[in-house]
Design a protein around this motif. Structure first.
Motif, short mmCIF file in Angstrom:
data_model
loop_
_atom_site.label_atom_id
_atom_site.label_comp_id
_atom_site.label_asym_id
_atom_site.label_seq_id
_atom_site.Cartn_x
_atom_site.Cartn_y
_atom_site.Cartn_z
N LEU B 177 0.74 -1.13 0.00
CA LEU B 177 -0.05 0.06 -0.10
C LEU B 177 0.93 1.43 -0.01
O LEU B 177 0.50 2.01 -0.75
CB LEU B 177 -0.97 0.06 1.19
CG LEU B 177 -2.21 -0.63 1.22
CD1 LEU B 177 -2.87 -0.94 2.67
CD2 LEU B 177 -3.12 -0.43 0.06
N ARG B 179 3.86 1.85 -1.06
CA ARG B 179 4.63 2.16 -2.29
C ARG B 179 3.57 2.13 -3.53
O ARG B 179 3.87 2.86 -4.60
CB ARG B 179 5.44 0.93 -2.53
CG ARG B 179 5.15 -0.27 -3.08
CD ARG B 179 5.94 -1.63 -3.26
NE ARG B 179 5.42 -2.52 -3.99
CZ ARG B 179 5.78 -2.77 -5.02
NH1 ARG B 179 6.82 -2.03 -5.75
NH2 ARG B 179 5.23 -3.80 -5.96
N SER B 180 2.24 2.39 -3.21
CA SER B 180 1.36 2.65 -4.21
C SER B 180 1.13 4.54 -4.18
O SER B 180 1.44 4.83 -3.21
CB SER B 180 -0.02 1.91 -4.06
OG SER B 180 -0.67 2.60 -3.19
N PRO B 181 0.28 4.70 -5.28
CA PRO B 181 -0.17 6.12 -5.00
C PRO B 181 -1.02 6.38 -3.81
O PRO B 181 -0.93 7.53 -3.22
CB PRO B 181 -1.05 6.21 -6.54
CG PRO B 181 -0.30 5.52 -7.17
CD PRO B 181 0.38 4.22 -6.49
N TRP B 182 -1.82 5.58 -3.55
CA TRP B 182 -2.61 5.46 -2.38
C TRP B 182 -1.92 5.92 -1.29
O TRP B 182 -1.95 6.78 -0.24
CB TRP B 182 -3.37 4.37 -2.18
CG TRP B 182 -4.58 4.24 -0.98
CD1 TRP B 182 -5.63 4.90 -1.16
CD2 TRP B 182 -4.16 3.83 0.39
NE1 TRP B 182 -6.21 4.65 0.18
CE2 TRP B 182 -5.47 4.04 1.07
CE3 TRP B 182 -3.24 3.26 0.96
CZ2 TRP B 182 -5.49 4.00 2.43
CZ3 TRP B 182 -3.51 2.93 2.48
CH2 TRP B 182 -4.57 3.21 2.96
N ARG B 184 0.99 7.14 -0.92
CA ARG B 184 1.72 8.55 -1.27
C ARG B 184 0.75 9.59 -0.82
O ARG B 184 1.16 10.64 -0.18
CB ARG B 184 2.05 8.62 -2.81
CG ARG B 184 2.66 9.84 -3.37
CD ARG B 184 3.41 9.67 -4.52
NE ARG B 184 2.26 9.64 -5.71
CZ ARG B 184 2.54 8.99 -6.58
NH1 ARG B 184 3.57 8.34 -6.87
NH2 ARG B 184 1.56 8.83 -7.57
N VAL B 185 -0.54 9.49 -1.02
CA VAL B 185 -1.63 10.34 -0.61
C VAL B 185 -1.57 10.43 0.95
O VAL B 185 -1.46 11.72 1.37
CB VAL B 185 -2.93 10.17 -1.24
CG1 VAL B 185 -3.90 11.22 -0.54
CG2 VAL B 185 -2.90 10.17 -2.59
#
Ligand SMILES: Nc1ncnc2c1ncn2[C@@H]1O[C@H](COP(=O)(O)OP(=O)(O)OP(=O)(O)O)[C@@H](O)[C@H]1O
Ligand SMILES: [Mg+2]
Lengths: 336, 332
Positions: B177, B179-182, B184-185
């Motif tokens: 999770l 390392r995902s864009p999610w 990052r948010v």
């Protein structure tokens, strides 16, 4: 651009420039040329329309704008003395603050009920006066955050990298392109927290552009940026107009404002007290009175400023010479 | 010498036992909340209590199967996260902190109250709900096993095996999770939520998701605890556990996938080692009775952990796994 302003009279209509061949940046300027220099004047093609917006903090009326239209595809400079309500107006327009009264719309769509992220998704993206670099994210991660419609930002799909990897790659390429434009590409893997103040300004602007906005609202983008970089930043802002973006920016440096704005809006004590093309502003009595306040005789142009600086220095030198002679006679007093 | 080895072995068992798993799961949840999203959840133990009692009440009181109990525990944690988050996550960060700490204490008092006794068993709690789970063990749970000089019951081993599997699974989940864009948010929200809003992200929704996810991890921690001890008692779920889990997280390094796991193992190791070691030294007469008696040991070991944490924060503020550059950014 300043040369253009000089060569055409403020009201000399040039219909040929309205034709399709004209460079895009001239369109907004030409479209605005025939407008009267009046507060609240209707624009030919407004992107943002503000109506009766007021915001008070206790007894203080921070913003009270009766009617304001922002021309699409143009660069609108928003100026005014400290505390005029410029930042508060930005906050209101982008949903970060709620007004006491009033309505405002983007492309005819009322924004009053929307929260900040919804406004941003419509394409109205702002930067902050006090820069908000996301310190413990790298410069590149900062940029990637700006991209819109990311599939990997949903919880379920985040677990399936296959669904977002290609998009992430494309976004990374676009981010690097923007970073190169803003001379930050060498820093892509550094934490944003180690950037200098000016670099943070650049990063924030680049990050906002990453979202491919229709309207960008820049709150003092040049503050703290060195003069050479300011020139290239100005170039970027003009490029944005070229790409069809609507730019609203707050700036205190009148030379910058004159250089790039198609239209200038002047606020003081929460109200719009004047608007018009840049060359109209320095002649406006209300602006000189309100904007410059106590410094009624302050210089308005670089030349004036230089001349007055020279005069002051001469006077100072004169004074020093006088005091020096006094010192030698007195023997005890020391010069500062 | 043999006493030292013995203390080492016992501490090693503690670092691998159900308590380490319990704290690791609490801390993995707190890592999602605090480490990645910047949410101050000071009531993580409440999620653990709902997890433990989810199974206990479902099985012992309602006669439901064990696995339904697990689902009930998870669902209860989700509901609690929503109840805590919906009203507070729009407000400043400190509101969540206040509400969670009050809820954790309040919920425990409700669970042990007389009026709740028909459901929760009150101060005596509930027991006999882990049979279905223990019976799944592939080895004989009736006998004891000797591993590296320590003795484990078959059931204990089974809970530890499944517990560590959960820890590994959740760590992988967090790793993927984050390392995902999610992820990052989430990290961006930790840095500055207004900047994230201005970029078109629904910060409120992300914070709620993070709160729910971390809360569910905490609930599993409570389940491991309840299943291992075979009983669920509200007083097992006191809020100091939340802060021990925070200590474990900071020890290991916040916003690192393995930080909470290694931190918890280390925390339990130090606590147990200090305990056994000090007791041995006292009974040997190395530490005179006037200075320390064996009844003080239980408290003194926490003092030692506190001292250790202070030293850590002075010399290695990023924790064991943290990135020093990252921590030092705040100094600017
Ligand atoms: N949250 C707030 N609470 C109380 N007063 C506020 C608040 N925000 C702004 N103000 C007041 O509203 C007025 C307008 O502030 P604003 O920040 O909009 O000025 P500005 O035009 O952006 O000035 P500057 O050029 O210095 O940035 C100021 O007098 C300020 O003190
Ligand atoms: Mg301002």
């Amino acid at each position: 651009m300043p040369a253009d302003i000089g060569s055409h009279g403020a009201h000399a209509a040039r219909p040929d420039e309205l034709s399709g061949q004209a460079a895009p940046q001239r369109l907004a300027q030409a479209a605005l040329r025939d407008l009267p220099w009046e507060v609240g004047v209707a624009k030919p093609d407004p992107a943002i329309v503000v109506d009766g917006v007021t915001r008070t903090f206790g007894g203080l009326t921070a913003v009270s704008v009766d009617h304001l239209e922002i021309q699409r595809g143009g660069i609108t400079g928003l100026i005014g003395p400290n505390g005029a309500g410029k930042t508060t107006l930005f906050n209101l327009l982008t949903g970060f603050d709620q007004p006491n009264t009033g309505t405002w719309s983007f492309d005819g769509r009322p924004l009053g009920k929307l929260s900040p992220h919804q406004v941003a998704r419509l394409g109205v993206v702002r930067t902050f006066q006090l820069t908000k670099a996301l310190s413990r994210l790298t410069v590149l991660q900062n940029m990637l955050l700006g991209a819109q419609g990311q599939r990997g930002e949903s919880f379920a799909r985040a677990l399936l990298p296959g669904t977002w990897r290609a998009q992430e790659k494309a976004n990374t390429e676009r981010a690097m392109e923007l970073l190169r434009r803003f001379k930050l590409d060498a820093k892509k893997d550094d934490f944003a927290g180690i950037l200098s103040g000016g670099q943070r300004k650049l990063l924030e602007m680049a990050r906002a552009l990453m979202s491919e906005p229709k309207v960008v609202m820049l709150d003092e983008p040049m503050a703290g940026v060195n003069p050479a970089l300011t020139q290239s930043l100005l170039g970027h802002v003009k490029d944005l107009r070229e790409e069809g973006m609507t730019v609203i920016f707050v700036e205190h440096d009148m030379d910058v404002v004159r250089d790039i704005s198609d239209w200038v809006v002047v606020m003081a004590a929460g109200q719009v007290i004047a608007e018009g093309p840049p060359e109209s502003i320095s002649q406006n009595k209300a602006v000189v009175d309100a904007y410059l306040g106590a410094h009624h005789d302050a210089p308005l142009t670089v030349e004036d400023e230089d001349r007055m600086l020279a005069e002051d220095e001469a006077a100072l030198a004169e004074e020093r010479r006088g005091r020096h002679s006094a010192d030698t006679t007195d023997g005890k007093r020391t010069t500062r | 010498m043999s006493e030292l080895i013995n203390a080492f072995a016992i501490a090693g068992k503690a670092a691998l036992g159900f308590q380490a798993i319990f704290f690791a799961l609490l801390a993995i949840g707190i890592n999602v909340h605090f480490g990645y999203t910047g949410l101050l959840n000071f009531g993580q133990i409440a999620f653990a209590m709902l997890g433990g009692f989810g199974i206990a009440i479902s099985v012992s009181q309602w006669g439901l199967p064990f696995w339904v109990g697990v689902l009930v525990g998870v669902a209860a944690a989700v509901v609690l996260a929503l109840l805590l988050g919906l009203p507070t996550l729009r407000l400043r960060a400190d509101y969540l902190a206040i509400v969670t700490i009050a809820t954790a204490e309040g919920l425990r008092l409700v669970f042990r109250s007389v009026s709740a006794t028909p459901v929760t068993g009150g101060t005596r709690g509930l027991s006999a709900f882990n049979r279905d789970f223990i019976d799944l063990a592939p080895w004989d749970t009736g006998r004891r096993y000797d591993i590296l000089g320590t003795s484990w019951s078959g059931g204990e081993l089974w809970v530890a095996a499944v517990g560590w599997l959960l820890v590994i699974l959740f760590s992988l989940l967090v790793w993927q999770l984050m390392r995902s864009p999610w992820g990052r948010v989430l990290k961006a929200i930790r840095e500055d939520e207004d900047a994230v809003r201005a970029l078109g992200k629904n910060v409120y929704a992300y914070k709620l998701q993070a709160l729910v996810l971390g809360g569910v991890f905490g609930a599993f921690g409570g389940m491991v605890y309840a299943v291992n001890t075979g009983s669920a008692n509200p007083d097992q779920y006191q809020n100091p556990n939340t802060f021990l889990a925070y200590a474990a997280l900071i020890l290991g390094g916040a916003a690192r996938v393995l930080g909470p796991v290694i931190g918890s193992m280390l925390l339990l190791f130090i606590l147990q080692f200090a305990d056994t070691g000090l007791r041995a030294l006292i009974s040997n007469g190395v530490i005179p009775d006037e200075l320390l008696t064996s009844t003080d040991v239980a408290q003194i070991r926490f003092v030692l952990v506190g001292l250790g944490l202070i030293l850590l924060l002075v010399f290695r503020p990023q924790g064991i796994f943290g990135d020093r550059r990252e921590v030092m950014l705040d100094a600017r």
